[in-house]
Design a protein around this motif. Structure first.
Motif: not given
Length: 244
Positions: A78-82, A114-115, A117-125, A149-151
């Motif tokens: 998964x690539x994470x960005x906006x 980067x969002x 938190x959303x990416x981690x949820x995508x990975x989890x679910x 750094x994450x916001x």
């Protein structure tokens, strides 16, 4: 050690010459254990095309060090960005060659933010689910690579994954908050958190990362890690032995 001495004698008697065109780049994970590994690659708008090529070289080496297959190690990305991009699920590439080709064709998807938190949820679910190839008898592993750094505080989002039994590795490049990466990574930090000053140094951590990942994959089975060592006689020869 007896096996090592036997191998050294065999190499010596065969008269192998050190035209060694290949440098030892890391360790091979020789194991029958299964693992579901998800790569979360976060490239910022400051990530250059050269940086991206270094990421692909790093991922290529990591993939090359594992036995890939439906009953072995599976790797999703998964690539994470906006705008998060699922490049492939765990079960999308069932051979090492197919997976290496996917890495070679990985597009550069840098974004403004980067969002996570959303990416981690995508990975989890979405990733660690049976329909995406996750197997219940396999160790679940997440590898996060980021150059920014994450916001927002991501401790609680990552804690949900750790509570699910997902082992998290973090790799920081350039402008990272190491304390933030430690809060995301599984314990102990010295095994699960890596930091390099530039993308060109990613290959330097492949050996240690492979050994740690191999141990993680084998946490549900018997450990068998293969190390590379350079032995010098008259010439330089790359050999490998295994520690059970």
């Amino acid at each position: 050690m007896d096996h090592l001495l036997m191998l050294l004698m065999l190499l010596w008697s065969s008269g192998l010459q050190a035209e060694d065109k290949h440098q030892p780049t890391g360790s091979q994970c020789e194991s029958t254990a299964k693992a579901n590994i998800v790569l979360l690659v976060c490239e910022s708008k400051n990530t250059t095309s050269e940086d991206h090529e270094n990421i692909k070289s790093f991922l290529t080496q990591v993939v090359s060090n594992f036995n890939i297959g439906p009953d072995k190690v599976q790797i999703g990305l998964l690539q994470c960005n906006d705008r998060s991009q699922t490049q492939w699920d765990l079960n999308a590439h069932q051979t090492k060659q197919s997976l290496l080709e996917a890495v070679a064709n990985l597009p550069q998807e840098g974004g403004d933010y980067y969002i996570i938190g959303k990416d981690l949820k995508i990975i989890r679910y979405e990733f660690f689910q049976p329909n995406a190839g996750a197997r219940s008898d396999s160790q679940n592993i997440l590898i996060l690579i980021t150059d920014e750094e994450f916001r927002y505080d991501v401790f609680f989002s990552s804690q949900d994954l750790r509570d699910d039994g997902i082992e998290i590795y973090t790799i920081g490049v350039k402008n990272v908050n190491e304390a933030q990466l430690r809060s995301i990574a599984s314990d102990p930090d010295e095994i699960h958190m890596f930091s390099v000053i530039d993308f060109s140094f990613l290959l330097d951590i492949v050996a240690n990362l492979t050994i740690n990942l191999c141990n993680s994959a084998n946490s549900l089975g018997r450990q068998r890690v293969c190390y590379h060592q350079t032995v010098i006689h008259v010439n330089t020869t790359l050999i490998c032995w295994c520690q059970n």
